[in-house]
Scaffold this motif. Structure first.
Motif, PDB file in Angstrom:
ATOM      1  N   ALA A   1      -4.596  -6.945  12.192  1.00 30.94           N
ATOM      2  CA  ALA A   1      -5.241  -7.958  11.375  1.00 30.94           C
ATOM      3  C   ALA A   1      -5.705  -7.515  10.034  1.00 30.94           C
ATOM      4  O   ALA A   1      -5.358  -8.033   8.891  1.00 30.94           O
ATOM      5  CB  ALA A   1      -6.332  -8.569  12.282  1.00 30.94           C
ATOM      6  N   VAL A   2      -6.299  -6.392   9.880  1.00 32.59           N
ATOM      7  CA  VAL A   2      -6.879  -5.961   8.740  1.00 32.59           C
ATOM      8  C   VAL A   2      -5.855  -5.536   7.637  1.00 32.59           C
ATOM      9  O   VAL A   2      -5.841  -5.881   6.488  1.00 32.59           O
ATOM     10  CB  VAL A   2      -7.749  -4.667   8.852  1.00 32.59           C
ATOM     11  CG1 VAL A   2      -8.081  -3.787   7.718  1.00 32.59           C
ATOM     12  CG2 VAL A   2      -9.077  -4.846   9.728  1.00 32.59           C
ATOM     13  N   GLU A   3      -4.777  -4.883   8.116  1.00 32.94           N
ATOM     14  CA  GLU A   3      -3.699  -4.500   7.207  1.00 32.94           C
ATOM     15  C   GLU A   3      -2.767  -5.714   6.685  1.00 32.94           C
ATOM     16  O   GLU A   3      -2.111  -5.738   5.791  1.00 32.94           O
ATOM     17  CB  GLU A   3      -2.855  -3.315   7.860  1.00 32.94           C
ATOM     18  CG  GLU A   3      -3.670  -2.096   7.738  1.00 32.94           C
ATOM     19  CD  GLU A   3      -3.884  -1.565   6.637  1.00 32.94           C
ATOM     20  OE1 GLU A   3      -3.092  -1.412   5.662  1.00 32.94           O
ATOM     21  OE2 GLU A   3      -5.358  -1.584   6.117  1.00 32.94           O
ATOM     22  N   SER A   4      -2.450  -6.577   7.681  1.00 31.50           N
ATOM     23  CA  SER A   4      -2.010  -7.963   7.408  1.00 31.50           C
ATOM     24  C   SER A   4      -2.742  -8.690   6.170  1.00 31.50           C
ATOM     25  O   SER A   4      -2.117  -9.086   5.406  1.00 31.50           O
ATOM     26  CB  SER A   4      -1.514  -8.716   8.666  1.00 31.50           C
ATOM     27  OG  SER A   4      -0.665  -8.210   9.392  1.00 31.50           O
ATOM     28  N   PHE A   5      -3.949  -8.534   6.446  1.00 29.67           N
ATOM     29  CA  PHE A   5      -4.883  -9.550   5.545  1.00 29.67           C
ATOM     30  C   PHE A   5      -4.907  -8.582   4.212  1.00 29.67           C
ATOM     31  O   PHE A   5      -5.170  -9.427   3.245  1.00 29.67           O
ATOM     32  CB  PHE A   5      -6.399  -9.437   6.236  1.00 29.67           C
ATOM     33  CG  PHE A   5      -7.247 -10.498   5.536  1.00 29.67           C
ATOM     34  CD1 PHE A   5      -6.622 -11.991   5.387  1.00 29.67           C
ATOM     35  CD2 PHE A   5      -8.394 -10.175   4.754  1.00 29.67           C
ATOM     36  CE1 PHE A   5      -7.396 -12.525   4.718  1.00 29.67           C
ATOM     37  CE2 PHE A   5      -9.182 -11.256   4.220  1.00 29.67           C
ATOM     38  CZ  PHE A   5      -8.523 -12.599   4.241  1.00 29.67           C
ATOM     39  N   MET A   6      -4.920  -7.251   4.311  1.00 32.15           N
ATOM     40  CA  MET A   6      -4.953  -6.541   2.923  1.00 32.15           C
ATOM     41  C   MET A   6      -3.355  -6.937   2.214  1.00 32.15           C
ATOM     42  O   MET A   6      -3.468  -7.197   1.257  1.00 32.15           O
ATOM     43  CB  MET A   6      -4.820  -5.133   3.343  1.00 32.15           C
ATOM     44  CG  MET A   6      -6.027  -4.514   3.654  1.00 32.15           C
ATOM     45  SD  MET A   6      -7.357  -4.586   2.174  1.00 32.15           S
ATOM     46  CE  MET A   6      -6.800  -3.285   1.142  1.00 32.15           C
TER      47      MET A   6
END
Length: 754
Positions: free
Chosen positions: A542-547
Motif C-alpha cells: 500500500a505505501v509503495e503503491s501510494f508513493m
C-alpha cells in the motif's frame, strides 16, 4: 536412523565422547556460580541475555571438534550455515571443524520462535560473541599451560600458537576444564579486515542432502517399529461429531487402533497406505453436525470494517492533518485470506515411553510448542522433549505445531511405538492458520515543490499471532478433545516488529503524518496466524503503491520522488543501486503491454533495507501478468554469507510474486473450499521470472539487521506499479490474477470480448 545426517550430533552423544568437566546451563536460574575474570562487565549479547553461559552455546571435545548449539530452526533459509560461519570465524577454526545442533529442548538454548527475520540479530549475535569470548578463554588457558604471556599467543585453525613453535590444540586445552563460564559484554571480536570465513560465500550445509534425496526431512523419518496414523478432520471448525461406528474400520487390513477421544478421531496402521484407506472409510463412517459459522467470502472486507476494533495512533508527525486547500490523493488497498501452501504437507513423529514424550517436529518454536503440549496433555514440562527436524519449507505458523499435537495425542494412546502422522493435502490447505485479510486507506497532499505535505493512513487487520506458547487453545487438535479447548483469541505484537501494523509507518522523511491502526480484537471466524512478513506485505504494497500515485500527481519519476523523501544514506544506497543495476534512467521505451515498477522498504522500520525494480509483461487477451526481470538491492548489515542473503531475497521475490498474482483462500459459510492446488493455485515453474538479480551491500562489522522477509512487501508494489506503467491500470486489490486484470482492462463484459 539418524535424521540429522551431517548437521550435527546430540548433546548427549557429545558428552559421551568428551573428556570435559561440563555442566550445561540451559536454565540460568539453576546454574551454579562460576568464578569470573577481573574487569568491567557489560550485558551479554543477543540471545545470550537469557542464556548467559558459554557452554550453552559451544562445546569442544578432546579431538578439537566444535559443536555449536542454537535454538533457532533451519527452515531452508540457510541460517545454520551463517551461524556456523560466525562461530568458525570468531573461534578461529575452519568450517569443517564445526558441527551444528539446532532447536532441541533437550540440548539447545531456548531462543523462542525462528521468526521475524530475527535469527542473525538474536542467535547470530550470541554465537558471534560467545565464540569470541571462548577463543579468548582458550588462549588464556593455553598461556597458563605453556607458561607464557597470553599476549604472545594467537588462535588459528583450532590451535593456539606462540613464539618458538609453542602451541596447544583446543582439544588438549579443554581436557579437565569446564567451559561453564558466564558470558559478558567484553568480546574481543576478530575485526572485519581479518575475516576468513564471514563475508564469504559458503556452500549451504543443508543443500547436499536435499539434492541427493538423503533423509533430512521429518517426513523421511522411519524409526524401527514405527506406525502410521491419519486424522479424520471435521467438515469445519465448529463441527461436532454426532456418531461414528469404528468396528468395521478396526478390522481393516493393517489397522492397529482407532483413536476416538471426544470429537477427535484418528486411525493407526502398520503401513501408510493402509492408514489412508482406513482414513477414507472412517471419514464415511463419521457423522458430523456443521453450523453455518463462516462469513461470506464476498463480504470479508465489509466484515473487517464492521468488527470491534482497538484503535491506536502508531505514528504522528506534525499536526497529523492534511493541509487545507491542497488536492488530495486517496486510495484503498486490500488483501484476502492467504495460506502458506507448504509444498509438503505437515508431518511429525512422536513416541510415548515410560511417561516420557519425545516429538520430532518441523515447528519453528520447539520450546513454546513443548509448553503447549504440556498444557494439552496435562504433563510435566520436563517429561516432554521437542526436537526440530526440517520440514518441506515454510515461513510462518503453518500446520507443523498442529501435526505435532496429533502425533502426541496418538502416541499417548499407543505407548512404546513411534507414531508418524502425515497430513493429507486437504488437511494442510483446509486447517492451517491463514494470514489475516487487511484493508489500508491512504490519503496524501503535495506542496508547491512536489513534496509530500500530508500523509494519512488507516489500516484494519486481525491478529497475526496465535502461535503455540503455553495454552493448548493454540493447537487445533486440542479443540476436539474431551477437555474442550477453544480457538485462541490471539494478540498484538508490539512495534517495531508489529503484527498487522508492521511497516504501516512509512520509512520516509515526512514532516506531517497520521497513521491509525484499527486492530480487530475479537473472535476470528476463520483461523489465522503468522504468515511470512505478517502485515508488512500489505502495508508495504500500500505505501509503495501510494508513493507511485503521489509521484504521478507530482509529475515526478517514481525513483526520483522516493529519493526526494529519503535522507538515510543506507536507504539511498539500496534505492540507487537497485535502480542503477536495473538501468532505470537508461531504460528505453518499452513495447506495448510491457512496464517497469519500483518499490522500497526498510523492513520493520529498523531492519534490512531493500529496493526492487521489475519489468513485467501483460497478456492483453488473458490478462496474465508475467514478471520478466527483477533486480533487487539489499543491505542487512554484516553479510555473513552473501549468497545466502541472495537466496533469501530471490525466494521472497518468487513467493511474493505467487501471492500477488494467484493466491487467495476460497470458502463458503460452512467450509473452506481451497483444499488442493486447483482451488488454490500458486506460481508454477513457467511463471518464475526470467531473470532475478540480487545485489548485496555488505557492511562488515555492522549489526545484523535481518533479511528473510525484507523482499516480500516490495514485490507486489513493484508489480502493481509496473502494471500501471504497462496498461494505465491501477490495481489495488490483491491478488492481480488474470481474470481480474482482464476485467479491468476490457471492462465488465470482458468475457464477451475474447
Amino acid at each position: 536412523m539418524t535424521i540429522r545426517g551431517d548437521r550435527g550430533f546430540s548433546r548427549r552423544s557429545f558428552l559421551k565422547g568428551s573428556g570435559l568437566v561440563v555442566s550445561f546451563a540451559l536454565l540460568p536460574g539453576v546454574a551454579f556460580a562460576q568464578d569470573k575474570t577481573d574487569g568491567p562487565k557489560g550485558p551479554p549479547f543477543g540471545d545470550m541475555k537469557s542464556t548467559p553461559y558459554l557452554d550453552s552455546w559451544i562445546g569442544i571435545d578432546e579431538s578439537g571438534k566444535v559443536t555449536i548449539f542454537s535454538g533457532k530452526a533451519e527452515l531452508g533459509q540457510g541460517i545454520m550455515t551463517a551461524l556456523m560461519q560466525c562461530a568458525a570465524e570468531q573461534l578461529a577454526v575452519t568450517p569443517d571443524q564445526v558441527r551444528m545442533e539446532m532447536a532441541s529442548t533437550a540440548s539447545t538454548p531456548d531462543e523462542g520462535y525462528t521468526a521475524g527475520s530475527n535469527s542473525m540479530a538474536g542467535s547470530g549475535t550470541a554465537i558471534l560473541n560467545a565464540a569470541a569470548q571462548m577463543r579468548t578463554i582458550l588462549i588464556g588457558w593455553a598461556a597458563d599451560d605453556l607458561g607464557v604471556d597470553k599476549t604472545t599467543l594467537h588462535a588459528e585453525n583450532g590451535v593456539v600458537k606462540g613464539d618458538g613453535g609453542k602451541s596447544r590444540a583446543y582439544g588438549d586445552i579443554v581436557k579437565g576444564r569446564s567451559l561453564h563460564v558466564e558470558a559478558d559484554g567484553t568480546s574481543d571480536l576478530i575485526p572485519p579486515d581479518r575475516y576468513k570465513v564471514m563475508g564469504k560465500n559458503h556452500p549451504r550445509l543443508d543443500i547436499p542432502a536435499k539434492l541427493t534425496g538423503a533423509p533430512i526431512y521429518v517426513q523421511d523419518m522411519r524409526p524401527d517399529g514405527m506406525l502410521h496414523a491419519r486424522v479424520v478432520r471435521p467438515p469445519s471448525y465448529t463441527s461436532t461429531l454426532q456418531s461414528v461406528d469404528t468396528a468395521a474400520v478396526s478390522k481393516m487390513p493393517g489397522v492397529v487402533k482407532v483413536v476416538h477421544e471426544g470429537d477427535y478421531l484418528a486411525v493407526v496402521a502398520k503401513g501408510e497406505y493402509q492408514a489412508i484407506v482406513a482414513l477414507r472409510a472412517l471419514q464415511e463412517a463419521a457423522k458430523w453436525q456443521t453450523p453455518k459459522a463462516l462469513p461470506k467470502e464476498s463480504t470479508i472486507y465489509d466484515m473487517l470494517k464492521s468488527m470491534k476494533t482497538d484503535d491506536s495512533v502508531i505514528d504522528k508527525r506534525g499536526d497529523g492533518t492534511l493541509p487545507e486547500g491542497r488536492p488530495v490523493v486517496s486510495a484503498t488497498y486490500r488483501r484476502p485470506y492467504m495460506m502458506h501452501g507448504a509444498i509438503g504437507p505437515s508431518c511429525a513423529v512422536a513416541e510415548f515411553t515410560n511417561g516420557k514424550l519425545t516429538v520430532w517436529t518441523h515447528s519453528q518454536g520447539v520450546f513454546p510448542l513443548r509448553k503447549t503440549l504440556a498444557d494439552m496433555l496435562s504433563m510435566p514440562l520436563d517429561a516432554i522433549d521437542c526436537i526440530q527436524v526440517e520440514g518441506s519449507g515454510c515461513y510462518g505458523h503453518n500446520g507443523a505445531d498442529d501435526v505435532a499435537a496429533d502425533a502426541a495425542i496418538i502416541a499417548r494412546a499407543m505407548p512404546d511405538k513411534p507414531i508418524r502422522v502425515q497430513w493429507m493435502r486437504e488437511d494442510e490447505h483446509g486447517w492451517e492458520p491463514y494470514g489475516s485479510p487487511m484493508i489500508a486507506e491512504a490519503k496524501g497532499t503535495l506542496d508547491d515543490d512536489g513534496r509530500i505535505s500530508g500523509w494519512n493512513y488507516e489500516l484494519w487487520s486481525m491478529t497475526f499471532s496465535t502461535r503455540p506458547g503455553g495454552s493448548a487453545n493454540n493447537l487445533m487438535p486440542a479443540w476436539y478433545l474431551p477437555k474442550k479447548f477453544g480457538p485462541p483469541k490471539g494478540g498484538q505484537i508490539p512495534l517495531p516488529g508489529g503484527g498487522g501494523d508492521r511497516n504501516a509507518i512509512p520509512t520516509y522523511d515526512l514532516a506531517n503524518t497520521h497513521v491509525l491502526y484499527h486492530y480487530i480484537d475479537g473472535p476470528m471466524p476463520i483461523r489465522i496466524s503468522a504468515l511470512r512478513s505478517l502485515g508488512g506485505y500489505l502495508n508495504t504494497f500500500a505505501v509503495e503503491s501510494f508513493m507511485d500515485e503521489m509521484a504521478l500527481a507530482a509529475k515526478t519519476d517514481p525513483v526520483a520522488f522516493r529519493l526526494k523523501h529519503v535522507k538515510d544514506p543506507r536507504a539511498r544506497d539500496v534505492i540507487e543501486m537497485a535502480a542503477g543495476k536495473f538501468g532505470w534512467k537508461k531504460a528505453e521505451k518499452l513495447p506495448p503491454y510491457r512496464g517497469r515498477g519500483f518499490a522500497y522498504v526498510r523492513y520493520e522500520t529498523v531492519k534490512a533495507y531493500c529496493a526492487l525494480a521489475v519489468e513485467i509483461e501483460v497478456d492483453p487477451v488473458s490478462g496474465q501478468i508475467r514478471v520478466r526481470r527483477a533486480v533487487a538491492a539489499i543491505d542487512s548489515g554484516n553479510a555473513v554469507n552473501p549468497n545466502g542473503i541472495q537466496n533469501q531475497i530471490e525466494g521472497c521475490i518468487i513467493q511474493a510474486t505467487s501471492w500477488s498474482l494467484h493466491e487467495r483462500v476460497a470458502f463458503t459459510e460452512t467450509e473452506i473450499m481451497s483444499r488442493d492446488w486447483s482451488s488454490y493455485p500458486i506460481l508454477r515453474f513457467d511463471g518464475v521470472p526470467d531473470s532475478v538479480e540480487v545485489h548485496v551491500i555488505d557492511r562488515p562489522g555492522a549489526p545484523f539487521l535481518g533479511t528473510g522477509e525484507a523482499g516480500m512487501g516490495p514485490t507486489p508494489a513493484a508489480i502493481a506499479n509496473a502494471l500501471y506503467d504497462a496498461t494505465g491500470l491501477r490495481m489495488r486489490d490483491l491478488p492481480f490474477h488474470a481474470e481480474a486484470v482482464r476485467t479491468a482492462m476490457l471492462g465488465p463484459d470482458a468475457k464477451t470480448k475474447a
